[in-house]
Design a protein around this motif. Sequence first.
Motif, PDB file in Angstrom:
ATOM      1  N   LEU A  96       0.856  -1.292  -0.103  1.00 14.37           N
ATOM      2  CA  LEU A  96      -0.073  -0.104  -0.091  1.00 14.37           C
ATOM      3  C   LEU A  96       0.834   1.443   0.198  1.00 14.37           C
ATOM      4  O   LEU A  96       0.646   2.235  -0.688  1.00 14.37           O
ATOM      5  CB  LEU A  96      -0.912  -0.117   1.379  1.00 14.37           C
ATOM      6  N   ARG A  97       2.123   1.251   0.797  1.00 16.29           N
ATOM      7  CA  ARG A  97       2.812   2.335   1.032  1.00 16.29           C
ATOM      8  C   ARG A  97       3.496   2.751  -0.336  1.00 16.29           C
ATOM      9  O   ARG A  97       3.997   3.807  -0.665  1.00 16.29           O
ATOM     10  CB  ARG A  97       3.796   2.262   2.145  1.00 16.29           C
ATOM     11  N   LEU A  98       3.753   1.654  -1.334  1.00 18.43           N
ATOM     12  CA  LEU A  98       4.520   1.962  -2.664  1.00 18.43           C
ATOM     13  C   LEU A  98       3.618   2.771  -3.778  1.00 18.43           C
ATOM     14  O   LEU A  98       3.869   3.143  -4.537  1.00 18.43           O
ATOM     15  CB  LEU A  98       4.688   0.701  -3.299  1.00 18.43           C
ATOM     16  N   HIS A  99       2.297   2.819  -3.257  1.00 19.67           N
ATOM     17  CA  HIS A  99       1.357   3.442  -4.247  1.00 19.67           C
ATOM     18  C   HIS A  99       1.490   5.044  -3.887  1.00 19.67           C
ATOM     19  O   HIS A  99       1.856   5.579  -3.059  1.00 19.67           O
ATOM     20  CB  HIS A  99      -0.206   3.168  -4.043  1.00 19.67           C
ATOM     21  N   TYR A 103      -5.156  11.880   4.995  1.00 22.37           N
ATOM     22  CA  TYR A 103      -5.287  10.478   4.880  1.00 22.37           C
ATOM     23  C   TYR A 103      -4.050   9.736   5.574  1.00 22.37           C
ATOM     24  O   TYR A 103      -4.200   8.899   5.929  1.00 22.37           O
ATOM     25  CB  TYR A 103      -5.617  10.205   3.575  1.00 22.37           C
ATOM     26  N   ASN A 104      -3.112  10.322   4.944  1.00 25.83           N
ATOM     27  CA  ASN A 104      -1.556   9.800   5.510  1.00 25.83           C
ATOM     28  C   ASN A 104      -1.618   9.680   6.722  1.00 25.83           C
ATOM     29  O   ASN A 104      -0.998   8.673   7.270  1.00 25.83           O
ATOM     30  CB  ASN A 104      -0.497  10.311   4.500  1.00 25.83           C
ATOM     31  N   ALA A 105      -1.774  10.906   7.469  1.00 28.61           N
ATOM     32  CA  ALA A 105      -1.501  10.853   8.796  1.00 28.61           C
ATOM     33  C   ALA A 105      -2.407   9.859   9.656  1.00 28.61           C
ATOM     34  O   ALA A 105      -1.940   9.347  10.820  1.00 28.61           O
ATOM     35  CB  ALA A 105      -1.987  12.360   9.368  1.00 28.61           C
ATOM     36  N   ARG A 106      -3.671   9.487   9.159  1.00 31.65           N
ATOM     37  CA  ARG A 106      -4.617   8.859   9.620  1.00 31.65           C
ATOM     38  C   ARG A 106      -4.373   7.371   9.464  1.00 31.65           C
ATOM     39  O   ARG A 106      -4.319   6.437  10.250  1.00 31.65           O
ATOM     40  CB  ARG A 106      -6.060   9.091   9.324  1.00 31.65           C
ATOM     41  N   PHE A 107      -3.830   6.739   8.374  1.00 28.72           N
ATOM     42  CA  PHE A 107      -3.693   5.660   7.890  1.00 28.72           C
ATOM     43  C   PHE A 107      -2.379   5.160   7.840  1.00 28.72           C
ATOM     44  O   PHE A 107      -1.975   3.852   7.488  1.00 28.72           O
ATOM     45  CB  PHE A 107      -4.525   5.203   6.791  1.00 28.72           C
ATOM     46  N   GLY A 108      -1.483   6.036   7.278  1.00 27.48           N
ATOM     47  CA  GLY A 108       0.000   5.572   7.277  1.00 27.48           C
ATOM     48  C   GLY A 108       0.255   4.933   5.812  1.00 27.48           C
ATOM     49  O   GLY A 108       1.398   4.416   5.613  1.00 27.48           O
ATOM     50  N   PHE A 109      -0.783   5.516   4.791  1.00 29.27           N
ATOM     51  CA  PHE A 109      -0.398   5.081   3.416  1.00 29.27           C
ATOM     52  C   PHE A 109      -1.083   5.991   2.541  1.00 29.27           C
ATOM     53  O   PHE A 109      -2.094   6.686   3.122  1.00 29.27           O
ATOM     54  CB  PHE A 109      -0.641   3.501   3.201  1.00 29.27           C
ATOM     55  N   PRO A 110      -1.008   6.074   1.237  1.00 29.23           N
ATOM     56  CA  PRO A 110      -1.793   6.963   0.418  1.00 29.23           C
ATOM     57  C   PRO A 110      -2.992   6.320   0.114  1.00 29.23           C
ATOM     58  O   PRO A 110      -3.130   5.307   0.239  1.00 29.23           O
ATOM     59  CB  PRO A 110      -0.671   6.949  -0.905  1.00 29.23           C
ATOM     60  N   PHE A 111      -3.799   7.379  -0.027  1.00 26.68           N
ATOM     61  CA  PHE A 111      -5.087   6.991  -0.523  1.00 26.68           C
ATOM     62  C   PHE A 111      -5.073   6.304  -1.795  1.00 26.68           C
ATOM     63  O   PHE A 111      -4.543   6.804  -2.707  1.00 26.68           O
ATOM     64  CB  PHE A 111      -6.159   8.238  -0.782  1.00 26.68           C
ATOM     65  N   ILE A 112      -5.724   5.214  -2.000  1.00 30.36           N
ATOM     66  CA  ILE A 112      -5.669   4.168  -3.129  1.00 30.36           C
ATOM     67  C   ILE A 112      -7.182   4.130  -3.957  1.00 30.36           C
ATOM     68  O   ILE A 112      -8.117   3.697  -3.187  1.00 30.36           O
ATOM     69  CB  ILE A 112      -5.159   3.237  -3.104  1.00 30.36           C
ATOM     70  N   GLU A 121      -9.019  -0.397  10.211  1.00 29.80           N
ATOM     71  CA  GLU A 121      -9.009  -1.498   9.545  1.00 29.80           C
ATOM     72  C   GLU A 121      -9.928  -1.645   8.537  1.00 29.80           C
ATOM     73  O   GLU A 121      -9.580  -2.402   7.390  1.00 29.80           O
ATOM     74  CB  GLU A 121      -9.637  -2.489  10.624  1.00 29.80           C
ATOM     75  N   ASP A 122     -11.117  -0.858   8.313  1.00 25.73           N
ATOM     76  CA  ASP A 122     -11.900  -0.782   7.256  1.00 25.73           C
ATOM     77  C   ASP A 122     -11.181  -0.175   5.828  1.00 25.73           C
ATOM     78  O   ASP A 122     -11.373  -0.825   4.905  1.00 25.73           O
ATOM     79  CB  ASP A 122     -13.307  -0.187   7.532  1.00 25.73           C
ATOM     80  N   GLU A 123     -10.468   0.746   6.081  1.00 28.32           N
ATOM     81  CA  GLU A 123      -9.721   1.520   5.176  1.00 28.32           C
ATOM     82  C   GLU A 123      -8.486   0.595   4.477  1.00 28.32           C
ATOM     83  O   GLU A 123      -8.162   0.627   3.439  1.00 28.32           O
ATOM     84  CB  GLU A 123      -9.357   2.951   5.408  1.00 28.32           C
ATOM     85  N   PHE A 124      -7.751  -0.005   5.382  1.00 25.41           N
ATOM     86  CA  PHE A 124      -7.004  -1.074   5.049  1.00 25.41           C
ATOM     87  C   PHE A 124      -7.386  -2.192   3.796  1.00 25.41           C
ATOM     88  O   PHE A 124      -6.936  -2.226   2.853  1.00 25.41           O
ATOM     89  CB  PHE A 124      -6.269  -1.863   6.199  1.00 25.41           C
ATOM     90  N   ARG A 125      -8.695  -2.636   4.129  1.00 23.75           N
ATOM     91  CA  ARG A 125      -9.455  -3.696   3.325  1.00 23.75           C
ATOM     92  C   ARG A 125      -9.718  -2.856   2.253  1.00 23.75           C
ATOM     93  O   ARG A 125      -9.443  -3.452   1.090  1.00 23.75           O
ATOM     94  CB  ARG A 125     -10.406  -4.434   4.303  1.00 23.75           C
ATOM     95  N   THR A 126     -10.353  -1.735   2.324  1.00 30.07           N
ATOM     96  CA  THR A 126     -10.908  -1.068   1.112  1.00 30.07           C
ATOM     97  C   THR A 126      -9.485  -0.552   0.196  1.00 30.07           C
ATOM     98  O   THR A 126      -9.914  -0.852  -0.956  1.00 30.07           O
ATOM     99  CB  THR A 126     -11.654   0.301   1.378  1.00 30.07           C
ATOM    100  N   ALA A 127      -8.552  -0.273   0.831  1.00 31.93           N
ATOM    101  CA  ALA A 127      -7.262   0.177  -0.103  1.00 31.93           C
ATOM    102  C   ALA A 127      -6.664  -1.254  -0.727  1.00 31.93           C
ATOM    103  O   ALA A 127      -6.471  -1.065  -1.827  1.00 31.93           O
ATOM    104  CB  ALA A 127      -6.118   0.829   0.709  1.00 31.93           C
ATOM    105  N   LEU A 128      -6.635  -2.104  -0.215  1.00 37.11           N
ATOM    106  CA  LEU A 128      -6.066  -3.443  -0.520  1.00 37.11           C
ATOM    107  C   LEU A 128      -7.090  -4.055  -1.699  1.00 37.11           C
ATOM    108  O   LEU A 128      -6.624  -4.237  -2.799  1.00 37.11           O
ATOM    109  CB  LEU A 128      -6.119  -4.586   0.486  1.00 37.11           C
TER     110      LEU A 128
END
Length: 174
Positions: A69-72, A116-125, A149-156
Amino acid sequence: MDVSPKRPSGLSPENFVALYGGVYEHSPWVAEAVAAKGLTEADDEPEALSARMSAIVEAAGRERQFALLRLHPELVGRLKVGETLTAESTREQASARLDECSPQEFERFQTLNEAYNARFGFPFIVAVTGMTRADILAAFESRVENTPEDEFRTALDNVHRIARIRLDALARQA
């Protein structure tokens, strides 16, 4: 023997990785894992190959998924020194006309990217293909409120959609 992107089963592992290593952003390890398990004629269908590649990512574990996720790239983001967008990301963002943002839209994307980055630690995808800037901003504004947790799943899930779009594009190539 046909060794075009339409027939992954006819490719050597090295050629498969060279052609398909960018399907998952800066993550040739996904294509390498598929090639290591062997390519079959079923992999000539984007749907089947997509399922195999996404299964590799899903089995990779949270730490490797988080790294993926962080590579995006950020959408309409400021590139870090030495960083460039992949050709695929450039085309995808241009297809949504993200390269034509008004100053107000650009500022809104920057504000959302930071939050978004501050909240989740990866870019919005998000799989931007077929979306307008307004659609993307609406999704961005909505998703920044998700639980981690929801956003990790949504981003993936969006990473998998992007990969499928890229696989379909490769299959259309001559």
